[in-house]
Enzyme design. Structure first.
Site, PDB file in Angstrom:
ATOM      1  N   SER A  51      60.887  63.173  41.878  1.00  0.00           N
ATOM      2  CA  SER A  51      60.058  64.070  42.678  1.00  0.00           C
ATOM      3  C   SER A  51      60.898  64.721  43.754  1.00  0.00           C
ATOM      4  O   SER A  51      61.986  64.253  44.081  1.00  0.00           O
ATOM      5  CB  SER A  51      58.935  63.277  43.336  1.00  0.00           C
ATOM      6  OG  SER A  51      59.507  62.402  44.290  1.00  0.00           O
ATOM      7  N   LYS A  52      60.353  65.806  44.278  1.00  0.00           N
ATOM      8  CA  LYS A  52      61.002  66.547  45.363  1.00  0.00           C
ATOM      9  C   LYS A  52      61.392  65.643  46.515  1.00  0.00           C
ATOM     10  O   LYS A  52      62.357  65.878  47.216  1.00  0.00           O
ATOM     11  CB  LYS A  52      60.013  67.580  45.914  1.00  0.00           C
ATOM     12  CG  LYS A  52      60.095  68.904  45.215  1.00  0.00           C
ATOM     13  CD  LYS A  52      59.434  69.959  46.084  1.00  0.00           C
ATOM     14  CE  LYS A  52      59.090  71.153  45.238  1.00  0.00           C
ATOM     15  NZ  LYS A  52      57.790  71.659  45.286  1.00  0.00           N
ATOM     16  N   ARG A  53      60.573  64.622  46.734  1.00  0.00           N
ATOM     17  CA  ARG A  53      60.779  63.736  47.862  1.00  0.00           C
ATOM     18  C   ARG A  53      62.162  63.080  47.820  1.00  0.00           C
ATOM     19  O   ARG A  53      62.819  62.898  48.834  1.00  0.00           O
ATOM     20  CB  ARG A  53      59.676  62.667  47.827  1.00  0.00           C
ATOM     21  CG  ARG A  53      59.400  61.929  49.096  1.00  0.00           C
ATOM     22  CD  ARG A  53      58.178  61.041  48.907  1.00  0.00           C
ATOM     23  NE  ARG A  53      58.178  60.373  47.603  1.00  0.00           N
ATOM     24  CZ  ARG A  53      58.854  59.269  47.312  1.00  0.00           C
ATOM     25  NH1 ARG A  53      59.580  58.684  48.233  1.00  0.00           N
ATOM     26  NH2 ARG A  53      58.787  58.737  46.105  1.00  0.00           N
ATOM     27  N   MET A  54      62.601  62.726  46.612  1.00  0.00           N
ATOM     28  CA  MET A  54      63.858  61.990  46.479  1.00  0.00           C
ATOM     29  C   MET A  54      65.048  62.887  46.166  1.00  0.00           C
ATOM     30  O   MET A  54      66.171  62.550  46.471  1.00  0.00           O
ATOM     31  CB  MET A  54      63.740  60.945  45.367  1.00  0.00           C
ATOM     32  CG  MET A  54      62.747  59.858  45.616  1.00  0.00           C
ATOM     33  SD  MET A  54      63.402  58.520  46.647  1.00  0.00           S
ATOM     34  CE  MET A  54      64.435  57.669  45.452  1.00  0.00           C
ATOM     35  N   SER A  55      64.820  63.997  45.486  1.00  0.00           N
ATOM     36  CA  SER A  55      65.968  64.819  45.083  1.00  0.00           C
ATOM     37  C   SER A  55      65.486  66.236  44.814  1.00  0.00           C
ATOM     38  O   SER A  55      64.295  66.479  44.708  1.00  0.00           O
ATOM     39  CB  SER A  55      66.604  64.247  43.820  1.00  0.00           C
ATOM     40  OG  SER A  55      65.609  63.942  42.874  1.00  0.00           O
TER      41      SER A  55
END
Ligand code: GLU
Length: 463
Positions: free
Chosen positions: A241-245
């Protein structure tokens, strides 16, 4: 002949996951001498945008994924309309006029009784006359497929046998009206008409497959074979997800990852060659790719691995190639010369990192005088060491300012066993920083005049 398709909805940028799906389809086609079809699924008029389509095409081209045929679903509305009409005429689909409120009340009643929510099929019972009357009155409607109440079993090329109980799904909506088909319907028609032999797509589509198989059956079409690719996971095994990468392919491009590195990296998201190797070109991957070697379990997205690969690919470029590729990453007025490219080649993970490294070639950063000292040498020794270097360097002609020669003439000046006492102050004088390329490399890039002026500045500081 093998015919596969990549069928993105142009509702956002091309994600790493989408790029992987495209690549695996392309690899399967090319390794079998087949065709790769690009089909833009833009039937959702509100959410589809030309920018997104452009981003998808650009991303694929950048990776070297070429297509043999191109379609846009919005150009094919007339085709879907005919198939929808036929399905309704054959009594396999029907108009449904239930309002949102009715459906919601029905859903709540089922849930309250502990049943899974599904449409009751109420509008199946409407007479033809009643349907015509309501359509003439322009009553709001959708088109539903009469989902057969039975188990659907198919063999997924990656996951093996998969079973679904279709009776749980209820009659699904396949179109908003004759001119607005929805995903499952349009896909089924297209996969058939385009002669698709293998549908290779992300695992998130697994639950659509039984609907598409039943729809194909209802229209008398042969369904293709299916292969669902494993999810892409963050290193903590959560869904990527965007949150991690970064998830958009263009983010990687903008950061200076090379397409060769990305192709190599994403081809390993769920697949591995028979022999243990890390670096493979698109050609090598194509000749070794086998769909039945794709794993079922989630594929871990490890950015460190990508960085490592990218560093290798950058290092294998010639300085000329690197100077060319680095252009878009250099600030206004900076030009990466071949000598600079040669000196940074082995030091960077991404092209975007070049700027930080070559900055010192364009302007000497301010630095603390104490930094000139190697260990605890006194400043007076810094001065005298730099002065003796300066004397020697002054005598060398501009054309001899190359690494090999500079090293040859300066090495005798460095104290045996304590070479840092010359080379550390010299490097700091030239770079103004703790970490940088070596002094000879820097001098070759800077040339005589700028090198001498930086050393003189350091001597003045140290005095
Ligand atoms: N348009 C669908 C998507 O972008 C395609 C799914 C499929 O490959 O069938 O997810």
């Amino acid at each position: 002949m093998v015919r596969v398709r990549f069928a993105p909805s142009p509702t956002g940028s091309l994600h790493i996951g989408g790029a992987r799906t495209a690549l695996f389809n392309w690899l399967h086609a090319k390794s079998q001498g087949g065709h790769f079809i690009l089909r833009i699924e833009d039937t959702d008029r509100e959410r589809s945008t030309p920018e997104s389509e452009a981003d998808i095409l650009e991303g694929l081209s950048w990776l070297g994924i070429t297509w043999d045929e191109f379609y846009r679903q919005s150009d094919r509305i007339g085709i879907y309309r005919e198939y929808l009409k036929k399905l309704i005429d054959d009594d396999k689909a029907y108009y449904c006029f239930c309002s949102k409120e009715d459906l919601e009340a029905e859903r709540q009643a089922l849930v309250a009784q502990g049943f899974p929510p599904k449409y009751s099929g109420r509008c199946r019972a409407l007479s033809k006359e009643e349907v015509v009357k309501r359509l003439n009155e322009n009553k709001e409607h959708v088109i539903r497929f009469k989902v057969p109440e039975r188990e659907v079993v198919f063999k997924d090329l990656i996951r093996g046998q998969v079973k679904f109980d279709a009776s749980l799904s209820g009659d699904v909506i396949i179109a908003k009206n004759l001119d607005q088909p929805l995903y499952n319907f349009a896909v089924t028609v297209d996969d058939f008409l385009m002669g698709i032999t293998h549908v290779i797509r992300g695992e998130e589509h697994l639950s659509n497959t039984p609907k598409q198989i039943l729809l194909a059956e209802a229209m008398g079409m042969n369904a293709p074979q299916f292969a669902h690719l494993p999810l892409i996971l963050n290193t903590d095994r959560s869904k990527m997800s965007k949150r991690m990468s970064d998830v958009a392919l263009h983010d990687y491009r903008n950061k200076g990852y090379l397409p060769q590195a990305i192709v190599n990296f994403i081809s390993f998201l769920g697949w591995h060659p028979r022999e243990d190797k890390d670096m493979m070109s698109l050609d090598q991957i194509t000749s070794e790719f086998e769909l039945n070697r794709v794993q079922k379990g989630g594929a871990i997205f490890n950015v460190d691995k990508l960085d490592w690969l990218n560093a290798h690919y950058i290092n294998s470029l010639t300085p000329e190639e690197l100077a060319g590729m680095a252009k878009p990453f250099m600030p206004e007025g900076y030009e990466l010369t071949i000598a600079m490219a040669a000196s940074v080649k082995g030091r960077i993970k991404t092209l975007a990192e070049i700027q930080g490294i070559v900055d010192l070639f364009f302007k000497l950063p301010a630095y603390d005088t104490e930094l000139l000292k190697w260990k605890d040498m006194p400043l007076s020794q810094v001065t005298s060491n730099l002065e003796s270097a300066l004397t020697v360097l002054n005598k060398i002609g501009e054309s001899d300012y190359n690494q090999a020669n500079l090293e040859k003439v300066l090495s005798p000046l460095a104290p045996e066993g304590n070479r840092g006492e010359l080379f550390w102050p010299l490097r700091v004088a030239l770079s103004g920083s703790k970490a940088s390329p070596g002094p000879f490399e820097i001098m070759e890039v800077l040339g005589k005049q700028e090198s001498l002026s930086r050393i003189e500045k350091a001597i003045t500081k140290a005095r």
